[in-house]
Design a protein around this motif. Sequence first.
Motif, PDB file in Angstrom:
ATOM      1  N   PHE A  90      42.862  52.406  36.507  1.00  0.00           N
ATOM      2  CA  PHE A  90      42.514  52.314  38.627  1.00  0.00           C
ATOM      3  C   PHE A  90      41.423  51.515  37.789  1.00  0.00           C
ATOM      4  N   THR A  91      42.482  49.687  38.342  1.00  0.00           N
ATOM      5  CA  THR A  91      41.379  48.828  38.142  1.00  0.00           C
ATOM      6  C   THR A  91      41.468  47.676  39.388  1.00  0.00           C
ATOM      7  N   GLY A  92      40.329  46.468  39.559  1.00  0.00           N
ATOM      8  CA  GLY A  92      40.408  46.306  41.281  1.00  0.00           C
ATOM      9  C   GLY A  92      39.723  44.654  40.287  1.00  0.00           C
ATOM     10  N   ALA A  93      39.505  43.254  41.452  1.00  0.00           N
ATOM     11  CA  ALA A  93      39.089  42.258  41.298  1.00  0.00           C
ATOM     12  C   ALA A  93      37.609  42.425  41.539  1.00  0.00           C
ATOM     13  N   ASN A  94      37.167  41.631  41.203  1.00  0.00           N
ATOM     14  CA  ASN A  94      35.453  42.086  41.399  1.00  0.00           C
ATOM     15  C   ASN A  94      34.860  39.929  40.858  1.00  0.00           C
ATOM     16  N   GLY A  95      35.903  39.514  41.378  1.00  0.00           N
ATOM     17  CA  GLY A  95      35.269  38.379  41.329  1.00  0.00           C
ATOM     18  C   GLY A  95      35.330  37.982  40.763  1.00  0.00           C
ATOM     19  N   SER A  96      35.588  37.643  39.408  1.00  0.00           N
ATOM     20  CA  SER A  96      35.586  37.683  37.659  1.00  0.00           C
ATOM     21  C   SER A  96      36.636  37.537  37.043  1.00  0.00           C
ATOM     22  N   ASN A  97      37.059  39.269  37.447  1.00  0.00           N
ATOM     23  CA  ASN A  97      38.309  39.659  36.392  1.00  0.00           C
ATOM     24  C   ASN A  97      39.214  40.532  37.492  1.00  0.00           C
ATOM     25  N   LEU A  98      40.527  40.328  37.110  1.00  0.00           N
ATOM     26  CA  LEU A  98      41.392  40.358  38.342  1.00  0.00           C
ATOM     27  C   LEU A  98      42.084  41.779  38.058  1.00  0.00           C
TER      28      LEU A  98
END
Length: 208
Positions: free
Chosen positions: A9-17
């Motif tokens: 489960f991944t997500g965008a954190n402002g610097s990494n998509l």
Amino acid sequence: DDVLGRIDFTGANGSNLNELGARIDARVDGTPGGSDMPTRLTFQTSSDGSANPIERMRIDSAGRVTTPYQPAFKANATTQTNLGTNWQKVLYGNSVTARNGTGSTAYANSRFTAPVAGWYFFSASYTATANADADGTFSIGINGSQSNLVSSTTAPSTSGHTYNPHFCSGTAYLAAGDFVEVYRYATVTTTTRTGVAYGGWFSGFLTG
């Protein structure tokens, strides 16, 4: 321990998509054979400030569920402690063991502080040395109260006995930050029994 399947489960954190936040792994949990594929599932989440998921729950090939980060603790009574009359806090400072770091955070100074809201189970015992405890009360109190209790028991007359044991247990819903301590009421002074293994204990854990 071969991986049979994985869900990330991944997500965008402002610097990494694609920052990794959580993972479910299916792994071999034993020795495979003909028509035999023992498997365990592990559920992993990342802590605040991290992108490295840590195992929080496991279902093994036998169906047993373990949660290695559930808050839990146990402490033995501080021996030879003199408790005066009226309500007194019972001290449990020996052989403190804990899970999820509760030895230094949630359990300290004979007090358990709930790190998260939920239902908790507690048990406590106390053994005094040679006293005439004819009207004692032994209780597990919430937020310092002698009436808002997890559990309590009335101690019968123990006059003439060498050791006087008391025990109570129960469940309670606690908000995050609520604390639990053990108290004893009596009209006589008592002393906790000598010997770490025999003076009593205080323990508890989050049930859900």
